[in-house]
Design a protein around this motif. Structure first.
Motif, mmCIF file in Angstrom:
data_model
loop_
_atom_site.group_PDB
_atom_site.id
_atom_site.type_symbol
_atom_site.label_atom_id
_atom_site.label_comp_id
_atom_site.label_asym_id
_atom_site.label_seq_id
_atom_site.Cartn_x
_atom_site.Cartn_y
_atom_site.Cartn_z
ATOM 1 N N SER A 185 0.882 -1.257 0.082
ATOM 2 C CA SER A 185 -0.099 0.134 0.217
ATOM 3 C C SER A 185 0.911 1.340 0.071
ATOM 4 O O SER A 185 1.916 1.323 0.376
ATOM 5 N N PRO A 186 0.204 2.380 -0.644
ATOM 6 C CA PRO A 186 1.173 3.524 -0.607
ATOM 7 C C PRO A 186 1.446 3.998 0.684
ATOM 8 O O PRO A 186 2.376 4.485 1.160
ATOM 9 N N THR A 187 0.726 3.919 1.652
ATOM 10 C CA THR A 187 0.544 4.362 2.835
ATOM 11 C C THR A 187 1.918 3.573 3.671
ATOM 12 O O THR A 187 2.609 4.088 4.592
ATOM 13 N N ALA A 188 1.872 2.339 3.316
ATOM 14 C CA ALA A 188 3.062 1.627 4.063
ATOM 15 C C ALA A 188 4.415 2.291 3.514
ATOM 16 O O ALA A 188 5.577 2.448 4.362
ATOM 17 N N LEU A 189 4.618 2.335 2.314
ATOM 18 C CA LEU A 189 5.861 2.791 1.501
ATOM 19 C C LEU A 189 6.124 4.365 2.297
ATOM 20 O O LEU A 189 7.221 4.496 2.643
ATOM 21 N N ILE A 190 5.140 5.010 2.401
ATOM 22 C CA ILE A 190 5.305 6.472 2.685
ATOM 23 C C ILE A 190 5.795 6.440 4.358
ATOM 24 O O ILE A 190 6.767 7.233 4.970
ATOM 25 N N GLY A 191 5.011 5.347 5.039
ATOM 26 C CA GLY A 191 5.538 5.324 6.544
ATOM 27 C C GLY A 191 6.920 4.801 6.644
ATOM 28 O O GLY A 191 7.656 5.252 7.547
ATOM 29 N N CYS A 192 7.299 3.919 5.811
ATOM 30 C CA CYS A 192 8.857 3.281 5.772
ATOM 31 C C CYS A 192 9.738 4.617 5.665
ATOM 32 O O CYS A 192 10.731 4.866 6.301
ATOM 33 N N LEU A 193 9.493 5.553 4.442
ATOM 34 C CA LEU A 193 10.353 6.636 4.217
ATOM 35 C C LEU A 193 10.364 7.639 5.225
ATOM 36 O O LEU A 193 11.422 8.215 5.494
ATOM 37 N N THR A 194 9.358 7.781 5.774
ATOM 38 C CA THR A 194 9.170 8.821 6.909
ATOM 39 C C THR A 194 9.954 8.198 8.295
ATOM 40 O O THR A 194 10.737 9.076 8.736
ATOM 41 N N LYS A 195 9.885 7.033 8.550
ATOM 42 C CA LYS A 195 10.428 6.397 9.629
ATOM 43 C C LYS A 195 11.985 6.685 9.441
ATOM 44 O O LYS A 195 12.690 6.693 10.348
ATOM 45 N N ALA A 196 12.431 6.684 8.041
ATOM 46 C CA ALA A 196 13.786 6.708 7.888
ATOM 47 C C ALA A 196 14.369 8.190 7.810
ATOM 48 O O ALA A 196 15.454 8.538 7.615
ATOM 49 N N GLY A 197 13.451 8.964 8.035
ATOM 50 C CA GLY A 197 13.667 10.260 8.060
ATOM 51 C C GLY A 197 13.903 10.977 6.732
ATOM 52 O O GLY A 197 14.719 12.040 6.646
ATOM 53 N N LEU A 198 13.212 10.492 5.846
ATOM 54 C CA LEU A 198 13.582 11.017 4.307
ATOM 55 C C LEU A 198 12.488 11.972 4.003
ATOM 56 O O LEU A 198 12.554 12.329 2.656
ATOM 57 N N SER A 199 11.511 12.212 4.385
ATOM 58 C CA SER A 199 10.484 13.392 4.185
ATOM 59 C C SER A 199 9.990 13.336 2.809
ATOM 60 O O SER A 199 10.318 14.095 1.878
ATOM 61 N N PRO A 200 9.211 12.024 2.533
ATOM 62 C CA PRO A 200 8.696 11.768 1.249
ATOM 63 C C PRO A 200 7.694 13.005 0.534
ATOM 64 O O PRO A 200 7.009 13.436 1.576
ATOM 65 N N VAL A 201 8.157 13.320 -0.476
ATOM 66 C CA VAL A 201 7.183 14.020 -1.330
ATOM 67 C C VAL A 201 6.043 13.084 -1.985
ATOM 68 O O VAL A 201 6.277 12.250 -2.966
#
Length: 521
Positions: free
Chosen positions: A36-52
């Motif tokens: 799911s897109p939410t899971a990807l965004i959550g992973c990126l956010t947790k890694a401190g990457l500030s996804p756009v």
């Protein structure tokens, strides 16, 4: 209670089937949740990457490619500041089964820097723009733009290396080849690269050079996007030329027959003359009224400047003048230093401040379609093919766009490009002589459908007249219309098998993929 064997077997089967169905359902639910897109965004956010993401106000601008004919919608973009950031993003993409692509300058003709299709994770390398010169070598981040790098090398010891002309292009995108005005003297850009820092599909950060990860190093020099995200490059530099004698002659041939003769003169002279590696030449052939314009342009980097240029190229100028149809309508001679030549070749005023012009070059976005073919000195274009091309272009197009064609001199006598063995790198056109590129473009959207067919027809007007001749493609002029298999046959005719085998080792699950990428078969 007696259990009859038949009934017990049926009951057991029903129980097992129900259990299996529940297990499959659970796996599918987990996969759907993971994808799911939410899971990807959550992973990126947790890694401190500030996804756009598509919900961000900056998303449309951040995901806008140079070629606005091909706009795609990434699942997310991240701006990496370190190789560790790139590694974290790659791991998130792999975990959540989202294809990953790196974007250096974003100048892919097919918008592969934004995936080439919807739904990819894009790692922008813009912030990886460090530059450090040590002796003959410069180490740069893969998001470094050519303009600032040109200026940095000039200011730090008047050094140079082989790049293209547009200052906005990212250095990472040059690894499909990288042709510049000094390529006949020093080779392609990828020939100058001696080492790379690379993030692999499993997120590991490795060094690739001729001794370490040698197969990966081979693949990255010619076919980089499928094999890893390059975060840093170490590049050989050279003392900048002391002179850059540049010229441009403009002709307007009255008929396609005379234009065809001019093309023949250019290709035969460049194939047969003992051209020094200090000389580079090209033709730019442009849409104009009432007839197309034929630009003969070049530069000579020998220490004897204009005098050496005149001595070297005079026979070619005389041969064109002997057509008795058109004296040059414009003649330009400039004896420049190297950084002035960089500005001139980029279409900028060579008298301006190079720091401002090269470091602050504005971003460009417009709709276009380009394609090109290589041909060898053993298969020069026939009279019939150049006449067919000239007649096609003199007839013009009703499409609401402009067109331009280029003849780039890659090979020939004394060319450093051709001196490198064919199998030394993944780049697969060492034996080619001239690259003929055609482009259709306009300033605003939309790009006309008949513009695409007209531009495709420009090349076909040549190649259809020479059946059986081996034409190959140039992956930096990638044709967005080719399938995966067609692209491999065009760009890597003898290297595809080895590239696929390397994929098995470094990108088994095709984490890095795009419509023309390699697969681990």
């Amino acid at each position: 209670m007696v259990c009859h064997s038949f009934l017990c077997t049926v009951s057991l089967c029903v129980f097992l089937a129900a259990s299996a169905s529940s297990e499959i359902l659970g796996v599918n639910l987990l996969r759907n949740e993971r994808n799911s897109p939410t899971a990807l965004i959550g992973c990126l956010t947790k890694a401190g990457l500030s996804p756009v993401t598509p919900s961000n106000p900056s998303y449309q601008n951040d995901s806008l490619p140079v070629n606005t004919r091909l706009i795609y919608q990434p699942a997310s973009l991240v701006y990496a500041n370190t190789a560790k950031d790139v590694s974290a993003a790659v791991k998130c993409g792999a975990l959540h089964e989202v294809k990953v692509n790196a974007r250096s300058g974003g100048h892919s003709y097919a918008s592969f820097g934004t995936g080439g299709e919807d739904g990819h994770l894009i790692i922008s390398l813009d912030n990886l723009n460090n530059m450090k010169l040590s002796g003959e070598y410069v180490t740069v981040g893969a998001g470094t733009k050519l303009g600032p790098l040109y200026y940095f090398l000039w200011e730090n010891g008047q050094r140079a290396t082989v790049f293209g002309t547009a200052p906005q292009i990212g250095v990472g995108g040059h690894l499909h080849g990288g042709y510049g005005f000094l390529s006949r003297k020093w080779g392609l850009f990828l020939d100058q690269v001696v080492e790379m820092e690379v993030v692999k599909a499993d997120g590991s950060v490795v060094t690739a050079n001729k001794d370490s990860n040698a197969d990966l190093f081979w693949a990255l020099r010619g076919a980089p996007p499928s094999f890893g995200v390059i975060t840093q490059l170490t590049i050989l530099t050279h003392p900048a030329p002391t002179h850059a004698a540049t010229f441009a002659f403009t002709y307007n041939w009255s008929t396609p027959y005379i234009a065809s003769s001019a093309f023949q003169i250019f290709q035969h002279w460049t194939a047969e003359a003992d051209m020094p590696s200090d000389l580079t030449l090209q033709v730019q052939y442009t849409d104009a009224s009432p007839v197309p314009t034929f630009w003969l342009i070049g530069a000579y980097y020998g220490d004897d400047g204009i005098a050496g240029l005149n001595k070297t190229v005079q026979p070619l100028w005389d041969a064109l003048l002997a057509l008795n149809d058109s004296v040059p309508t414009a003649t330009i001679f400039e004896d420049l230093n190297w950084i002035q030549n960089v500005l001139y070749e980029a279409g900028l005023d060579p008298t301006t401040d190079p720091k401002v012009a090269l470091e602050d070059a504005p971003a460009i976005h417009y709709p276009f379609y380009c394609n090109s073919v290589f041909y060898s000195a053993d298969d020069l274009l026939t009279n019939a093919s150049t006449l067919s091309f000239a007649q096609y272009t003199y007839n013009g197009t009703s499409a609401d766009m402009n067109w331009i064609a280029y003849l780039y001199l890659f090979g020939g006598k004394n060319s450093a490009i051709s001196a490198v063995p064919q199998d030394a790198t993944a780049y697969n056109a060492r034996d080619m002589f001239i690259n003929l590129q055609v482009c259709g473009n306009r300033n605003t959207m939309p790009f006309p459908d008949d513009g695409l067919s007209f531009t495709e027809g420009m090349l076909k007007s040549v190649t259809d007249m020479m059946p059986g001749v081996r034409f190959t493609g140039y992956p930096n002029h990638v044709d967005s219309q080719l399938s995966r298999e067609e692209a491999h046959a065009s760009y890597y005719p003898t290297h595809t098998q080895r590239l696929q085998e390397i994929m098995k080792k470094v990108n088994q699950k095709a984490v890095f993929d795009y419509p023309q990428g390699f697969l681990p078969v």
